[in-house]
Design an enzyme around this catalytic site. Structure first.
Site, PDB file in Angstrom:
ATOM      1  N   ASP A  64      35.639  44.123  73.492  1.00 52.94           N
ATOM      2  CA  ASP A  64      34.932  43.931  74.761  1.00 52.94           C
ATOM      3  C   ASP A  64      33.410  44.002  74.624  1.00 52.94           C
ATOM      4  O   ASP A  64      32.687  43.484  75.461  1.00 52.94           O
ATOM      5  CB  ASP A  64      35.405  44.972  75.796  1.00 52.94           C
ATOM      6  CG  ASP A  64      35.347  46.414  75.270  1.00 52.94           C
ATOM      7  OD1 ASP A  64      34.913  46.608  74.125  1.00 52.94           O
ATOM      8  OD2 ASP A  64      35.746  47.347  76.001  1.00 52.94           O
ATOM      9  N   HIS A  65      32.921  44.634  73.572  1.00 48.33           N
ATOM     10  CA  HIS A  65      31.468  44.831  73.440  1.00 48.33           C
ATOM     11  C   HIS A  65      30.787  43.647  72.749  1.00 48.33           C
ATOM     12  O   HIS A  65      29.848  43.060  73.270  1.00 48.33           O
ATOM     13  CB  HIS A  65      31.166  46.102  72.629  1.00 48.33           C
ATOM     14  CG  HIS A  65      31.320  47.376  73.395  1.00 48.33           C
ATOM     15  ND1 HIS A  65      32.519  47.799  73.918  1.00 48.33           N
ATOM     16  CD2 HIS A  65      30.427  48.346  73.715  1.00 48.33           C
ATOM     17  CE1 HIS A  65      32.344  48.963  74.533  1.00 48.33           C
ATOM     18  NE2 HIS A  65      31.082  49.311  74.421  1.00 48.33           N
ATOM     19  N   ASP A 119      34.897  55.840  72.850  1.00 46.15           N
ATOM     20  CA  ASP A 119      33.878  55.360  73.767  1.00 46.15           C
ATOM     21  C   ASP A 119      33.645  56.468  74.785  1.00 46.15           C
ATOM     22  O   ASP A 119      34.601  57.088  75.268  1.00 46.15           O
ATOM     23  CB  ASP A 119      34.345  54.085  74.480  1.00 46.15           C
ATOM     24  CG  ASP A 119      33.183  53.450  75.220  1.00 46.15           C
ATOM     25  OD1 ASP A 119      32.573  52.512  74.685  1.00 46.15           O
ATOM     26  OD2 ASP A 119      32.871  53.928  76.339  1.00 46.15           O
ATOM     27  N   ARG A 379      24.369  53.020  82.723  1.00 50.40           N
ATOM     28  CA  ARG A 379      23.184  53.658  82.121  1.00 50.40           C
ATOM     29  C   ARG A 379      21.968  52.772  82.260  1.00 50.40           C
ATOM     30  O   ARG A 379      22.074  51.549  82.115  1.00 50.40           O
ATOM     31  CB  ARG A 379      23.423  53.880  80.616  1.00 50.40           C
ATOM     32  CG  ARG A 379      24.547  54.817  80.367  1.00 50.40           C
ATOM     33  CD  ARG A 379      24.822  55.063  78.893  1.00 50.40           C
ATOM     34  NE  ARG A 379      25.736  56.183  78.800  1.00 50.40           N
ATOM     35  CZ  ARG A 379      26.678  56.332  77.879  1.00 50.40           C
ATOM     36  NH1 ARG A 379      26.825  55.438  76.921  1.00 50.40           N
ATOM     37  NH2 ARG A 379      27.458  57.379  77.892  1.00 50.40           N
ATOM     38  N   SER A 534      26.262  57.785  74.371  1.00 48.10           N
ATOM     39  CA  SER A 534      27.474  57.164  73.828  1.00 48.10           C
ATOM     40  C   SER A 534      28.199  58.039  72.817  1.00 48.10           C
ATOM     41  O   SER A 534      27.692  59.071  72.381  1.00 48.10           O
ATOM     42  CB  SER A 534      27.095  55.850  73.158  1.00 48.10           C
ATOM     43  OG  SER A 534      26.643  56.106  71.853  1.00 48.10           O
ATOM     44  N   ARG A 536      28.989  56.720  69.899  1.00 45.58           N
ATOM     45  CA  ARG A 536      28.850  56.003  68.623  1.00 45.58           C
ATOM     46  C   ARG A 536      28.561  56.954  67.468  1.00 45.58           C
ATOM     47  O   ARG A 536      27.551  57.642  67.444  1.00 45.58           O
ATOM     48  CB  ARG A 536      27.787  54.892  68.734  1.00 45.58           C
ATOM     49  CG  ARG A 536      26.382  55.356  68.991  1.00 45.58           C
ATOM     50  CD  ARG A 536      25.432  54.183  69.295  1.00 45.58           C
ATOM     51  NE  ARG A 536      25.722  53.648  70.612  1.00 45.58           N
ATOM     52  CZ  ARG A 536      24.807  53.182  71.466  1.00 45.58           C
ATOM     53  NH1 ARG A 536      23.542  53.146  71.130  1.00 45.58           N
ATOM     54  NH2 ARG A 536      25.149  52.728  72.658  1.00 45.58           N
TER      55      ARG A 536
HETATM   56  C1  MIC Z   1      27.800  52.569  75.677  1.00 41.61           C
HETATM   57  O1  MIC Z   1      28.048  52.360  76.854  1.00 41.61           O
HETATM   58  O2  MIC Z   1      26.750  53.107  75.276  1.00 41.61           O
HETATM   59  C2  MIC Z   1      28.838  52.165  74.633  1.00 41.61           C
HETATM   60  C3  MIC Z   1      28.300  51.006  73.920  1.00 41.61           C
HETATM   61  O3  MIC Z   1      30.031  51.775  75.285  1.00 41.61           O
HETATM   62  C4  MIC Z   1      29.098  53.365  73.714  1.00 41.61           C
HETATM   63  C5  MIC Z   1      29.941  53.069  72.547  1.00 41.61           C
HETATM   64  C6  MIC Z   1      29.207  52.373  71.436  1.00 41.61           C
HETATM   65  O4  MIC Z   1      28.049  52.670  71.163  1.00 41.61           O
HETATM   66  O5  MIC Z   1      29.835  51.508  70.802  1.00 41.61           O
HETATM   67  C7  MIC Z   1      29.714  54.569  74.433  1.00 41.61           C
HETATM   68  O6  MIC Z   1      29.509  54.744  75.596  1.00 41.61           O
HETATM   69  O7  MIC Z   1      30.362  55.395  73.768  1.00 41.61           O
HETATM   70 FE1  SF4 Z   2      30.959  48.703  77.939  1.00 33.89          FE
HETATM   71 FE2  SF4 Z   2      29.857  51.098  77.484  1.00 33.89          FE
HETATM   72 FE3  SF4 Z   2      28.881  49.450  79.359  1.00 33.89          FE
HETATM   73 FE4  SF4 Z   2      31.208  50.592  79.741  1.00 33.89          FE
HETATM   74  S1  SF4 Z   2      29.249  51.638  79.548  1.00 33.89           S
HETATM   75  S2  SF4 Z   2      30.709  48.445  80.122  1.00 33.89           S
HETATM   76  S3  SF4 Z   2      32.067  50.621  77.690  1.00 33.89           S
HETATM   77  S4  SF4 Z   2      28.910  49.087  77.152  1.00 33.89           S
END
Ligand code: MIC
Ligand code: SF4
Length: 646
Positions: A64-65, A119, A379, A534, A536
């Site tokens: 999805d990313h 995630d 965010r 996140s 990550r």
């Molecule tokens: C995000 O919203 O920051 C992400 C991208 O979904 C991350 C995961 C990632 O960095 O791959 C998260 O929220 O954990």
């Molecule tokens: Fe995707 Fe993270 Fe954004 Fe949710 S917050 S839509 S999981 S990138």
């Protein structure tokens, strides 16, 4: 004494320890989810454990990313993930099928079960009565291998809802109000549990919005009970048989309680550049808007998008605004289509995108220089949108659409009567986007393109450390600061040497070059809530690859601290936060007996700063974490134990 919903789920899954807040417990994980940006690493780690098939009740791999395929790299990763899923018994949700959290809620969430996801917004499934927790990829790999998940027993905050929401005010405004009151640090070490008569107002997708954004409080999770509304949702997904009632006992004890009268709430908005910078919409009304996006795992359900479609009908979009719709899932899109809502969006001139994260993680949709972008996303950390100096505001779909219509930030109540939203009793269900695993995948070949690089090896913690403070930062540093995402960097998630070039690049572009030139170990100094955001693990893995061995901060965010331990970076906190002023970027420090202190259970070490100053740092670690850290990380620790039960 009665129990909360969280305690009931923890008790039912407890493998080690006691459910007493502050202690460490191990719990059984029923389900796991990964997404592609963290999943490639998680599955490389899972492979390193040498297990023939996942041992969970259900594991799902979502793409999805990284949907933008501007070269071979993301496409390589998608093929790798699909083949790994087939090989190890994992469901595979294809690119474009939807955001992991929305699809998981629709198709897999089960009240009373535990879910671990790579995630940070995994708690979204708490909207359906699950205990759902975000973690780093290697913790996911362990859970898929049938190993327990270790966590600090959280304090439980009860949020008591009463009254009824007024027109144009929705679930997003409830959690914006909670963020305003509690801030991005208020949930640290806590699970947020909702209760009270106001719950009957909230559908499961409304609850999912609130549970999702509990992550921005720093909370371990957010949990809702499983009640009649949960039953209604599972029925609408043709999964009614999985419903079970789950409520807190009437005499359950909460560590803290917060009361919210829903009828007192008004439309709220988070201003740049933090999700807790919340004010009533009317305080910032009138500011010109360039871009409005409805989407992300926080607010892209069928309800959220049909509010927008209905508000737009007969009104249209202001000429100065571009309106984009990122449906949370293909199910949402298909149901908008058959129920005539999609037509209203197309007719009004909205740009309809595929289902996925897209601009929420900077995969396109960057706003123009110096303009305001209004989003229903999770965010608005600085630069996350892909535009330097961005001005991203976060709000409800109602506020977003009102602003798209008027061309300026608008309190939706100014539009007059609110639309009557009709939600299907039963959604059109179509699982074409989900590929179930076969019975035996042992013959399946794993497809690895040149973008998939092996995991780096790390050495154990040395006895003593001589380090250089290569960077000193302030409070609330996010993982987006440490390891930025976006369309340029995300395709490097399976290639640690390549992605490490970008560590801290948004705040200190010379960092990785300086790190490579530094012979001593590297220390980073930071403030409160270091590593928020996140899950990550690249925010630990890539700095470790560059030689970062110690982080000394005022306080850590939960998942980031766990990731540091898993990759052998020592997380220390100031005993006296005032000592933050004593240590400067460029200082050389030494910590003698660091490894011994970690292994013998000491809770403090002395740090000598060249020039004669000495400060004390706290080691706040459980015994298992000390062992892992001393081995140089989780994989080293497992190898050292020669575990045959894995
Ligand atoms: C995000 O919203 O920051 C992400 C991208 O979904 C991350 C995961 C990632 O960095 O791959 C998260 O929220 O954990
Ligand atoms: Fe995707 Fe993270 Fe954004 Fe949710 S917050 S839509 S999981 S990138």
């Amino acid at each position: 004494m009665g129990l909360t919903v969280t305690e009931k789920i923890l008790d039912a899954h407890l493998l080690e320890g006691k459910v007493v807040s502050g202690g460490q417990i191990a719990i059984r994980i029923d389900q796991t989810l990964t997404q592609d940006a963290t999943g490639t690493m998680a599955y490389l780690e899972f492979e390193a454990l040498g297990i023939p098939r996942v041992k969970t009740e259900l594991s799902v791999s979502y793409v999805d990313h990284n949907l933008l395929q501007s070269d071979f790299r993301n496409a390589d990763d998608h093929r790798f993930l699909q083949s790994i899923a087939a090989r190890y018994g994992i469901y595979f949700s294809r690119p474009g099928n939807g955001i992991c959290h929305q699809v998981h809620l629709e198709r897999f969430a089960v009240p009373g079960k535990t879910l671990l996801g790579s995630d940070s917004h995994t708690p979204t499934a708490g909207g359906c009565g699950m205990l759902a927790i975000g973690a780093g990829g290697i913790d996911l790999a362990m859970a898929m291998a049938g190993q327990p998940f270790y966590l600090t027993v959280p304090k439980i905050v009860g949020i008591h809802l009463s009254g009824s929401l007024r027109p144009w005010v929705s679930a997003r405004d409830i959690i914006l109000e909670v963020l305003r009151r509690m801030t991005v640090r208020g949930g640290l070490g806590r699970v947020i549990e909702y209760l009270g008569p106001g719950l009957s107002e909230l559908s499961v997708t409304d609850r999912a919005t609130i549970a999702n954004l509990g992550t921005e409080l720093g909370a371990t999770s957010t949990v809702f009970p499983s009640d009649e509304r949960t039953k209604e949702f599972l029925y609408s997904q043709e999964r009614a048989g999985l419903w079970q009632e789950l409520r807190a006992d009437t005499d359950a004890q909460y560590h803290e309680t917060i009361d919210i009268d829903l009828s007192s709430l008004e439309p709220m908005i988070a201003c740049p550049s933090s999700p807790d910078n919340v004010v009533p919409v009317k305080e910032v009304a009138g500011r010109p808007v360039f871009q409005v996006i409805i989407g992300s795992c926080a607010n892209s359900s069928y309800r959220d998008i049909s509010v927008v479609a209905d508000a737009l009908e007969y009104r249209g979009i202001a000429p100065s605004v571009e309106l984009e719709i990122n449906p949370g899932s293909r199910q949402v899109l298909e149901n908008l289509d058959i129920r005539g809502e999609l037509r209203k969006l197309i007719h009004a001139g909205a740009r309809i995108q595929q289902s996925g994260c897209l601009g929420c993680i900077g995969m396109g949709q960057a706003p123009a220089t110096g303009t305001i972008s209004l989003r229903t996303f999770t965010r608005n950390f600085p630069g996350r949108s892909g535009t330097e100096g961005d001005q991203v505001y976060l709000c409800s779909p109602e506020t977003a659409v009102a602003s798209a219509i008027m061309g300026v930030i608008t309190d939706p109540r100014d539009l007059g009567d609110a639309p009557e939203i009709s939600i299907p009793d039963v959604y059109l269900i179509n699982d074409n986007g989900i590929i179930p695993p076969g019975k035996d995948g042992s013959d399946i070949e794993i497809l690895r393109g040149p973008n998939i690089r092996p995991l780096p090896e790390f050495d154990p913690i040395p006895e003593d450390i001589e380090a250089e403070v290569l960077l000193k930062v302030g409070d609330n540093i996010t993982t987006d600061h440490i390891m930025p995402a976006g369309s340029k960097i995300l395709p490097l998630r399976s290639n640690i040497p390549a992605i490490s070039e970008y560590v801290f690049s948004a705040i200190d572009p010379g960092f990785s070059t300086r790190a490579k030139e530094t012979e001593a170990a590297i220390m980073i100094v930071g403030g409160e809530n270091y590593g928020q955001g996140s899950s990550r693990e690249h925010a630990a893995l890539a700095p470790r690859y560059l030689g970062v061995r110690v982080k000394l901060v005022k306080s850590f965010a939960r998942i980031h601290k766990a990731n540091l331990i898993n990759f052998g970076i020592v997380p220390l906190t100031f005993v006296d936060p005032g000592d933050f002023e004593q240590i400067r970027q460029g200082d050389s420090i030494s910590i003698s007996g660091l490894k011994a202190a970690i292994l013998n259970g000491s809770d403090r070490v002395d740090i000598d700063i060249r020039g004669g100053k000495k400060i004390q740092a706290r080691i706040e670690l459980f015994e298992r974490e000390r062992q892992i850290l001393a081995s140089g990380g989780l994989l080293n620790w497992i190898r050292a134990q020669n575990r045959r039960d894995l």
